[in-house]
Design an enzyme around this catalytic site. Structure first.
Site, short mmCIF file in Angstrom:
data_model
loop_
_atom_site.label_atom_id
_atom_site.label_comp_id
_atom_site.label_asym_id
_atom_site.label_seq_id
_atom_site.Cartn_x
_atom_site.Cartn_y
_atom_site.Cartn_z
N HIS A 167 0.83 -1.23 0.00
CA HIS A 167 0.00 0.00 0.00
C HIS A 167 0.85 1.27 0.00
O HIS A 167 0.32 2.36 -0.20
CB HIS A 167 -0.93 0.02 1.22
CG HIS A 167 -1.98 -1.03 1.20
ND1 HIS A 167 -2.90 -1.16 0.18
CD2 HIS A 167 -2.28 -2.03 2.08
CE1 HIS A 167 -3.71 -2.18 0.43
NE2 HIS A 167 -3.35 -2.74 1.58
N ASP A 203 -2.78 -10.46 -2.45
CA ASP A 203 -3.35 -10.01 -1.18
C ASP A 203 -4.83 -9.65 -1.39
O ASP A 203 -5.23 -9.28 -2.49
CB ASP A 203 -2.56 -8.79 -0.70
CG ASP A 203 -2.95 -8.33 0.69
OD1 ASP A 203 -2.21 -8.66 1.63
OD2 ASP A 203 -3.98 -7.62 0.83
N HIS A 205 -6.33 -7.10 -0.51
CA HIS A 205 -6.49 -5.67 -0.78
C HIS A 205 -5.67 -5.24 -2.00
O HIS A 205 -4.55 -5.72 -2.20
CB HIS A 205 -6.06 -4.86 0.45
CG HIS A 205 -6.77 -5.26 1.70
ND1 HIS A 205 -6.23 -6.16 2.61
CD2 HIS A 205 -7.99 -4.91 2.17
CE1 HIS A 205 -7.10 -6.34 3.60
NE2 HIS A 205 -8.17 -5.60 3.35
N ASP A 292 -4.66 -12.79 3.38
CA ASP A 292 -5.91 -12.31 3.98
C ASP A 292 -7.11 -12.61 3.09
O ASP A 292 -8.22 -12.17 3.38
CB ASP A 292 -5.83 -10.81 4.34
CG ASP A 292 -5.12 -9.98 3.30
OD1 ASP A 292 -4.83 -10.49 2.21
OD2 ASP A 292 -4.88 -8.78 3.58
ZN LIG Z 1 -4.32 -7.07 2.68
#
Ligand SMILES: [Zn+2]
Length: 349
Positions: A167, A203, A205, A292
Site C-alpha cells: 500500500h 493479497d 487488498h 488475507d
Molecule cells: Zn491485505
C-alpha cells in the site's frame, strides 16, 4: 526456497489503529511473522537467512522507489513526534488531517501533524518508535532476495518481513505499509538484469502503492487480484479500467472481485492474471503474498481455505519464472503461518 527474514520486524508494534471512530488494537502484529517463521522451520522448506546489516546500495535502492522528502520524513518522524512532547513516547503517532484535491502537495509544511497527513492516506497505520528500523531492515530483505534471484544463485526467494509494503507509494504510507518491498524487489531485479518484471499481487487488498509506482512504466507489469474497491479497502484505486498510462499503457491489470468470492472464482481471476504475465513476456516474477484472502481473516471478505493455498502456489509455479515472494497481509494470526507456507510448498519450494 531461500527465505530472507527480518530480525528487526518486532520493533514495529503499533498499539492502535482507527476503526469506526474508535482506536482498536492493531491487526498487523509481530506474531504474524513469528507464526510464518515457525511454520517454515517446522516444514524445512529451505535455508533461512537474515540479510547483512549493511546491504550495499540499500539507500540508493530506496531512493529509486521513494521520494527523498518522504524517506527523510519517515526516518526522522519518531524523533519529531517525541520532540513535540516527551509524553508522546508512550503513544504512537497517527495522522488526522489530510490535503484534499486542489490543495497544495508541493509545499512541505513545518507542522508535524500536517506532514503526517501529507505523507499518508489513512489513520490505520501507526508510526511507532521502531517503524523506520523495521521497515528499513525489511527493505534489505526484499532487495537481497531479489539480488539472489537475479544473480541466479537461487531460483526463488521469500522476503519474510513486516510491516508489509504494497500500500505504500512513492511518497506516502498507509494500509500498515511504509516502504514498498515488492516495488523495491522489482526494481532490484531490473537492476540485476531482468528485462521485463511482473508483479502479481494476491493479497485481499488492492496493491495501490505498487500500481502507482509503476503506472507509467512499460518494463514492469502490475497485476492485482483483490476485493472490489467499491466496498473494500483501499477504496480509491483498484478498478478494472485502470490499465496504466503513457509508456505504461496496458501494463497494469486489476481483477477486482466481490466480497464473498470463493476459491473457484478467485482461481479463475488468478489464471487470467497469469495469462497476462505470459502475454507480457515477463522473465521474472514478484509475488505480493498476502493470505488475507483466507475465509477466517478478520478484516477481509474472500473464502479461501487452508489447502487452497497449496494450489495457489502450484498455479503460480506454472508461470515457470524465477520468483521473489514478498510477505504482505494475512490477519488470521493462528493460520497465517500454515496458509503462507502452503503457497510456498505448493510452488515447489
Ligand atoms: Zn491485505
Amino acid at each position: 526456497m531461500l527465505t530472507l527474514h527480518n530480525p528487526l520486524h518486532h520493533l514495529h508494534q503499533g498499539r492502535h489503529e482507527m476503526f469506526r471512530g474508535r482506536l482498536v488494537p492493531c491487526h498487523e502484529t509481530p506474531q504474524r511473522l513469528d507464526h510464518v517463521l515457525a511454520e517454515l522451520q517446522r516444514r524445512s522448506l529451505g535455508p533461512l537467512r537474515t540479510p547483512a546489516d549493511d546491504v550495499e546500495g540499500l539507500d540508493a535502492g530506496l531512493a529509486q522507489i521513494h521520494s527523498p522528502r518522504y524517506l527523510h520524513f519517515i526516518e526522522h518522524a519518531w524523533e519529531e513526534w517525541i520532540a513535540l512532547d516527551p509524553l508522546n513516547a508512550a503513544q504512537d503517532a497517527l495522522p488526522s488531517v489530510w490535503p484534499a484535491p486542489g490543495m497544495r502537495f508541493d509545499v512541505l509544511p513545518d507542522s508535524f501533524a500536517a506532514r503526517m497527513g501529507l505523507f499518508s492516506f489513512d489513520a490505520g497505520t501507526p508510526l511507532t518508535a521502531g517503524s523506520w528500523a523495521a521497515a528499513h531492515a525489511g527493505a534489505a530483505c526484499a532487495i537481497t532476495a531479489a539480488r539472489e534471484v537475479a544473480s541466479q544463485r537461487v531460483r526463488s526467494a521469500f522476503a519474510l518481513s513486516r510491516p508489509p509494503g504494497h500500500h505504500a507509494g512513492a511518497d506516502f504510507f498507509g494500509g500498515y505499509c511504509f516502504l514498498n518491498n515488492a516495488a523495491l524487489a522489482a526494481q532490484a531485479l531490473r537492476d540485476g538484469g531482468a528485462r521485463r518484471v511482473a508483479v502479481l499481487d494476491v493479497d485481499y487488498h488492492h496493491g495501490n502503492g505498487t500500481q502507482a509506482i509503476f503506472y507509467e512504466r512499460s518494463d514492469v507489469l502490475t497485476v492485482s487480484v483483490h476485493g472490489d474497491p467499491r466496498t473494500e479497502y483501499p477504496f480509491f484505486l483498484g478498478h478494472a479500467d485502470e490499465r496504466g498510462a503513457g509508456a505504461g499503457e496496458g501494463c497494469n491489470l486489476n481483477l477486482p472481485l466481490p466480497r464473498g468470492t470463493g476459491f473457484v472464482r478467485w482461481r479463475e481471476a488468478l489464471h487470467c492474471g497469469l495469462a497476462a504475465i505470459r502475454a507480457f513476456g515477463a522473465d521474472t516474477l514478484v509475488v505480493s503474498l498476502g493470505v488475507d484472502t483466507f475465509e477466517g481473516d478478520p478484516i477481509s471478505g474472500f473464502l479461501l481455505r487452508g489447502p487452497d493455498y497449496l494450489q495457489v502456489g502450484h498455479d503460480i509455479a506454472s508461470a515457470k519464472l524465477p520468483t521473489v515472494f514478498v510477505f504482505e497481509g494475512g490477519y488470521a494470526v493462528d493460520e497465517v503461518g500454515m496458509n503462507t507456507v502452503n503457497v510456498l510448498e505448493g510452488f515447489g519450494a
